[in-house]
Design an enzyme around this catalytic site. Structure first.
Site, PDB file in Angstrom:
ATOM      1  CG  ASP A   1      -0.274  -0.386   2.520  1.00  0.00           C
ATOM      2  OD1 ASP A   1       0.966  -0.268   2.595  1.00  0.00           O
ATOM      3  OD2 ASP A   1      -0.972  -0.792   3.444  1.00  0.00           O
TER       4      ASP A   1
ATOM      5  CG  ASN B   1      -8.420  -1.209  12.012  1.00  0.00           C
ATOM      6  OD1 ASN B   1      -7.447  -1.891  11.679  1.00  0.00           O
ATOM      7  ND2 ASN B   1      -8.863  -0.191  11.290  1.00  0.00           N
TER       8      ASN B   1
ATOM      9  CG  HIS C   1      -5.550  -2.070   8.882  1.00  0.00           C
ATOM     10  ND1 HIS C   1      -5.532  -0.695   8.839  1.00  0.00           N
ATOM     11  CD2 HIS C   1      -4.316  -2.428   9.321  1.00  0.00           C
ATOM     12  CE1 HIS C   1      -4.351  -0.257   9.211  1.00  0.00           C
ATOM     13  NE2 HIS C   1      -3.601  -1.286   9.515  1.00  0.00           N
TER      14      HIS C   1
ATOM     15  CD  GLU D   1      -8.367   0.996   7.561  1.00  0.00           C
ATOM     16  OE1 GLU D   1      -8.168   0.031   8.331  1.00  0.00           O
ATOM     17  OE2 GLU D   1      -7.784   2.079   7.703  1.00  0.00           O
TER      18      GLU D   1
HETATM   19  P1  PGA Z   1       2.335  -1.304  12.785  1.00  0.00           P
HETATM   20  O1  PGA Z   1       1.161  -1.264  11.739  1.00  0.00           O
HETATM   21  O2  PGA Z   1       3.284  -2.343  12.304  1.00  0.00           O
HETATM   22  O3  PGA Z   1       2.924   0.083  12.717  1.00  0.00           O
HETATM   23  O4  PGA Z   1       1.713  -1.628  14.102  1.00  0.00           O
HETATM   24  C1  PGA Z   1       0.616  -2.453  11.303  1.00  0.00           C
HETATM   25  C2  PGA Z   1      -0.493  -2.166  10.329  1.00  0.00           C
HETATM   26  O5  PGA Z   1      -1.158  -1.125  10.484  1.00  0.00           O
HETATM   27  O6  PGA Z   1      -0.698  -2.986   9.430  1.00  0.00           O
END
Ligand code: PGA
Length: 250
Positions: free
Chosen positions: A74, A143, A145, A150
């Site tokens: 992404d 959450n 994702h 999302e």
């Molecule tokens: P993080 O993010 O590794 O910074 O916790 C993970 C994500 O949002 O996929």
């Protein structure tokens, strides 16, 4: 500790460092077995340690990125690739600038394109053209994702424009001077791209991820928890530190 729950292999490592080493080891084995592997890469805090370990393995001549192709999951939208918060910048500084990967074979969604739909279709096409992703690395959001897919996700989507969840904007604000600077959109591979990967590694560390890890493994497969779809993939490995595994090892 190695567990197998619902066909998912789960490694629980003592801490973030050993989790990072384990994931780098899996990636480098994959590359040794298939030097022209197609990697699906992730950003965020979680894979930073893995990238550090991969650079170390490269410096010790234990891994060779010469024939690797990569696709990132992404990118924020809109964002310029020179912006320090872009994932293009992240990949250069955390991995690409330090190993012998051919940058012409590293792909990241273009956060600046005017025609997002066209860019998304071309991104999907490039992935198909190289025969799909051999090994997809994933983090997981609080959450649930994966990529920027999302909650309330459409499982059918391929690469697409996403409106970021308020929770994601809050979680990512730590990287920006001000929460209002966090882009409101992103371009993300869809669940379909991720599910078509031949092998998937999902990493999580810290107590803050313990509940979502528990729910993604033990809960129902639901669009409300996008990572739960991984229960239906036949080659998933989850790498956790003890804190993130807290609710599954008790
Ligand atoms: P993080 O993010 O590794 O910074 O916790 C993970 C994500 O949002 O996929």
């Amino acid at each position: 500790m190695k567990l197998n729950i619902k066909g998912i292999t789960i490694f629980v490592e003592d801490d973030y460092l050993s989790m990072s080493k384990k994931s780098a080891e899996i990636v480098s084995h994959r590359i040794a077995n298939k030097p022209n592997s197609v990697l699906g890469l992730a950003t965020g805090s979680t894979p930073e340690g893995m990238y550090k370990e991969l650079i170390q393995l490269y410096l010790n001549k234990k891994v060779n990125f010469d024939n690797i192709t990569s696709f990132n999951l992404d990118e924020y939208y809109p964002i310029n690739k020179d912006n320090k918060n872009s994932y293009a910048y992240y990949m250069n500084s955390h991995l690409f600038n330090h190993v012998n990967i051919d940058k012409d074979k590293t792909f990241i969604p273009n956060g600046k394109t005017e025609n997002v739909d066209k860019m998304c279709k071309e991104y999907d096409q490039m992935i198909y053209d190289v025969g799909g992703i051999d090994l997809q690395i994933l983090g997981i959001g609080n959450n649930g994702h994966i990529g920027f897919n999302e909650p309330d996700v459409d499982f059918e989507l391929t690469t697409h424009l996403v409106k970021l969840d308020d929770k994601t904007i809050e979680a990512n604000a730590r990287f920006f001077a001000n929460i209002d600077d966090v882009p409101k959109f992103a371009v993300s591979m869809g669940i379909q791209n991720i599910m078509q990967s031949k092998k998937i590694i999902l990493m999580a560390s810290g107590e803050g991820k313990a509940k979502i890890i528990h729910d993604m493994i033990f809960g129902k497969v639901t669009p409300n928890l996008p990572a739960s779809i991984l229960q239906l993939h036949n080659n998933v490995t989850i790498l956790l530190d003890k804190k993130a595994a807290k609710l599954i090892i008790n």
